[in-house]
Design a protein around this motif. Structure first.
Motif, short mmCIF file in Angstrom:
data_model
loop_
_atom_site.label_atom_id
_atom_site.label_comp_id
_atom_site.label_asym_id
_atom_site.label_seq_id
_atom_site.Cartn_x
_atom_site.Cartn_y
_atom_site.Cartn_z
N ILE B 76 0.78 -1.13 0.07
CA ILE B 76 -0.38 0.08 0.02
C ILE B 76 0.84 1.22 -0.36
N GLU B 77 1.90 1.30 0.99
CA GLU B 77 3.01 2.12 0.97
C GLU B 77 3.77 3.05 -0.13
N SER B 78 4.01 1.60 -1.26
CA SER B 78 4.42 1.98 -2.33
C SER B 78 3.50 2.57 -3.77
N LYS B 79 2.11 1.92 -3.19
CA LYS B 79 2.10 2.57 -3.94
C LYS B 79 1.42 4.02 -4.55
N SER B 80 1.01 3.93 -3.26
CA SER B 80 0.24 5.28 -2.74
C SER B 80 1.20 6.81 -2.83
N GLN B 81 0.76 7.71 -3.93
CA GLN B 81 1.55 9.16 -4.19
C GLN B 81 1.62 9.69 -2.79
N VAL B 82 -0.01 9.97 -1.86
CA VAL B 82 -0.33 10.92 -1.30
C VAL B 82 0.21 10.17 0.30
N VAL B 83 0.49 10.95 0.93
CA VAL B 83 0.83 10.05 1.87
C VAL B 83 -0.74 10.77 2.82
N TYR B 84 -0.69 9.82 3.47
CA TYR B 84 -2.19 9.07 4.24
C TYR B 84 -2.79 9.84 5.17
N VAL B 85 -3.57 10.75 4.50
CA VAL B 85 -3.86 11.76 5.46
C VAL B 85 -4.46 10.91 7.32
N GLU B 86 -4.91 9.79 7.51
CA GLU B 86 -5.17 10.28 8.17
C GLU B 86 -4.07 10.11 9.47
N LYS B 87 -2.41 9.91 8.89
CA LYS B 87 -2.18 10.20 10.56
C LYS B 87 -2.68 11.84 11.14
N LYS B 88 -3.19 12.19 10.90
CA LYS B 88 -3.90 13.40 11.92
C LYS B 88 -5.08 12.80 12.87
N VAL B 303 3.09 -20.10 1.61
CA VAL B 303 4.21 -19.14 1.12
C VAL B 303 2.95 -18.87 -0.25
N THR B 304 2.06 -19.24 -0.55
CA THR B 304 0.95 -18.39 -1.56
C THR B 304 0.09 -17.23 -1.36
N LEU B 305 -0.20 -17.74 0.53
CA LEU B 305 -0.94 -16.81 1.41
C LEU B 305 -0.21 -15.47 1.31
N PHE B 306 1.62 -15.41 1.24
CA PHE B 306 2.19 -14.46 1.53
C PHE B 306 2.45 -13.50 0.18
N ALA B 307 2.48 -14.67 -1.11
CA ALA B 307 2.11 -13.99 -1.91
C ALA B 307 1.12 -13.32 -2.17
N GLY B 308 0.39 -14.07 -2.20
CA GLY B 308 -0.91 -12.80 -1.85
C GLY B 308 -1.24 -11.47 -1.19
N CYS B 309 -0.52 -11.92 -0.48
CA CYS B 309 -0.73 -10.91 0.91
C CYS B 309 0.00 -9.72 0.33
N THR B 310 1.18 -10.03 -0.31
CA THR B 310 2.31 -8.95 -0.74
C THR B 310 2.07 -8.02 -2.11
N GLY B 311 0.63 -8.62 -2.79
CA GLY B 311 0.80 -8.04 -3.91
C GLY B 311 1.05 -8.76 -4.59
N LEU B 312 2.18 -9.65 -4.65
CA LEU B 312 2.98 -10.33 -5.57
C LEU B 312 1.98 -11.07 -7.08
N LEU B 313 0.65 -11.53 -6.32
CA LEU B 313 -0.17 -12.36 -7.07
C LEU B 313 -0.81 -11.00 -8.24
N LEU B 314 -0.79 -9.75 -7.75
CA LEU B 314 -1.48 -9.09 -8.21
C LEU B 314 -0.52 -9.51 -9.99
N THR C 91 -9.35 0.35 -6.62
CA THR C 91 -9.96 1.87 -6.19
C THR C 91 -9.14 2.75 -5.70
N GLY C 92 -7.62 2.57 -4.76
CA GLY C 92 -6.99 2.94 -3.96
C GLY C 92 -7.83 3.32 -2.72
N ALA C 93 -8.24 2.05 -2.01
CA ALA C 93 -9.32 3.03 -0.77
C ALA C 93 -8.71 2.03 0.04
#
Lengths: 98, 328, 108
Positions: B76-88, B303-314, C91-93
């Motif tokens: 999620i962090e590597s794909k997001s251009q905007v720093v997530y505003v939740e930090k506030k 191992v497959t679940l790890f690949a799925g959660c890390t976005g490697l299967l996309l 979706t970026g959500a």
């Protein structure tokens, strides 16, 4: 308590002191790299002292060999993860500079 | 019947850690605190005289779950251009809502506490039944006997859940992919050297834990998680694994745990008139066979679940390899 | 108070903190962490109840149930995380607000 239990207790105490020193370094150093330096060195030596203390308490040779093997493996994996964290931090710093 | 000071300190640390882990604004700190929480929970299991659960919690519950979380956060962090505003604002913003919710959950906790207080302090559980039937079960470790013999249905369905989750993760993602290759973005020589030196030892320890499950804390799940560790390190250091349902071999590996359990259940059911009722003379060998196949299945699944959660299967260009034109 | 009672109380408190965290916080990853924490609290309560035996050794049946429970919790967590990653890719959500926003943008 016998004399060897006192010796074991003192080794355990020294090990815990090293761990506390490592935690202090983690909290007080300014930079990722210096924190890694404090953590990996202090934690490995602290673990070595703790293992020495446990081995003296147990008194069995096979247990001692197994514990030393555990210590060597932890040193291996701690060194590898230290390198990987430092590499990631370096990449993040380079990205920020651009 | 006194409480050790260590137990008080550990309980206090656990509660403080739980509160902080959910409260910190930075998600990375939250996940690292979760991993530490898991390790301290493993210590609590040892204090509660449950070494098997301590092993499973330390390996799967803390380390593996932490790795899954870190992988998802990294994607999620590597794909997001905007720093997530939740930090506030971390919470839903209404103060009244938060305070009333806290009071309600505290009240629920109080009711649970009263219920627990009324339970008798000493009681006889199923301990006697399990221990008296232990010689017929084929193993010496009572927890393994309960898992694989006395309550075999639960374990059968648990392995079934793992298979179901693998199918679901594949269904979510691009199913045209065949081989996952992470060398382009993540290649690391040090990690490769680490694996080169230590993966034989890891495999050996994994199979030893499988064997030791018969008489000491251990078993199929711990062994499977250990072997999955090798696979995960391989993916993290830049390797390539054929994680796909297109290969017949991989389909076999994913399904063999569940399938062997069902087959053993049906075959012994022929003899003893009950599904999964092992004849006591054969119980030891049947349990071991089921555990071996379950270990292989669990390792591949994790191992497959790890690949799925890390976005490697996309389906992305930088880390997957498609095999063209060949029907497998 | 025996040590079993102390750990049962700790389990209840951890469960309650996890439940509050699940409802209050918005980010999906935080919600999943809260779900895991709730599960760990319940397991601790169960094992503390198993330790009340007359005699020395604890009851192995709740141990087996908690072992199954930990593995199923990890499977469910992995599936939820795969869903979150897929949703983020599409979706970026990362919160429910983002999903509502994305649905509103899609309508226009």
């Amino acid at each position: 308590m016998e004399i060897h239990q006192y010796v074991a207790l003192s080794f355990l105490f020294v090990g815990v002191l090293f761990f506390i020193a490592g935690a202090f370094g983690l909290l007080r150093f300014p930079d990722t790299y210096s924190r890694l330096h404090a953590l990996t060195k202090a934690d490995n030596i602290g673990l070595g002292f703790i293992i020495l203390g446990i081995a003296i308490e147990m008194g069995d040779l096979s247990v001692f060999i197994k514990l030393v093997l555990v210590w060597v493996l932890i040193i291996f994996s701690s060194a590898t993860s230290c390198y990987l964290i430092a590499r990631a931090a370096l990449r993040m710093d380079k990205n920020e500079q651009e | 019947m006194y409480v050790d000071y260590f137990d008080y300190v550990l309980a206090l640390i656990l509660i403080f850690l739980t509160w902080q882990m959910l409260r910190v604004k930075d998600l990375l700190t939250s996940i690292v605190l979760f991993i530490i929480f898991g390790m301290l929970i493993a210590l609590a299991w040892m204090q509660l005289k449950a070494p098997d659960i301590a092993l499973v919690e330390a390996v799967i519950g803390s380390a593996l779950t932490g790795v899954l979380f870190l992988g998802a956060l990294g994607y999620i962090e590597s794909k997001s251009q905007v720093v997530y505003v939740e930090k506030k604002n971390v919470l839903i913003t209404s103060r009244v809502y938060t305070i009333s919710l806290t009071i309600l959950t505290a009240f629920l906790g109080f009711i649970l506490f009263l219920t627990m207080w009324k339970l008798p302090e000493q009681q006889v559980g199923l301990h006697h039944h399990a221990m008296s039937a232990l010689p017929e079960s084929g193993v010496k470790n009572p927890v393994t006997a309960v898992i694989l013999n006395f309550r075999g249905y639960d374990t059968l369905l648990e392995i079934g859940v793992l298979l179901l989750v693998v199918i679901a993760v594949f269904a979510l993602n691009a199913t045209r992919l065949v081989i996952i290759n992470t060398s382009l973005k993540r290649k690391s020589r040090i990690l490769a050297a680490f694996l080169y030196l230590l993966s034989p030892l890891m495999v050996l320890v994994g199979f030893y834990m499988l064997w030791a499950g018969g008489h000491a804390p251990g078993g199929a799940f711990q062994a499977g998680a250990m072997l999955a560790g090798v696979g995960i390190l391989m993916l993290m250091g830049g390797g390539s694994l054929p994680l796909s349902m297109k290969f017949r071999v991989m389909r076999f590996i994913y399904a063999i745990g569940f399938a062997s359990f069902i087959c053993v259940g049906i075959l012994v059911g022929n003899e003893t008139r009950h599904f999964l009722q092992y004849p006591p003379s054969l119980a030891k060998y049947l349990i071991f066979m089921i555990e071996i196949f379950a270990t292989i299945s669990i390792a591949a699944t994790l191992v497959t679940l790890f690949a799925g959660c890390t976005g490697l299967l996309l389906a992305q260009e930088d880390h997957v390899v498609k095999v063209k034109g060949k029907s497998l | 108070m025996t040590s079993a009672t102390l750990y049962a109380l700790t389990g209840i408190i951890i469960f309650i903190l996890g439940l509050r965290g699940l409802i209050i916080y918005e980010h999906f990853l935080r919600k999943v962490i809260a779900i895991n924490v709730m599960g760990t609290g319940i397991f601790m309560f169960l094992i503390a109840m198993a330790d009340r035996n007359t005699g020395a050794a604890p009851d192995p049946v709740p141990h087996a149930m908690v072992l199954t429970g930990i593995v199923v919790a990890v499977s469910a967590t992995a599936f939820i995380l795969a869903l979150i990653v897929r949703l983020y890719d599409a979706t970026g959500a990362v919160t429910f607000e983002d999903i509502y926003q994305h649905a509103k943008d899609e309508e226009q």
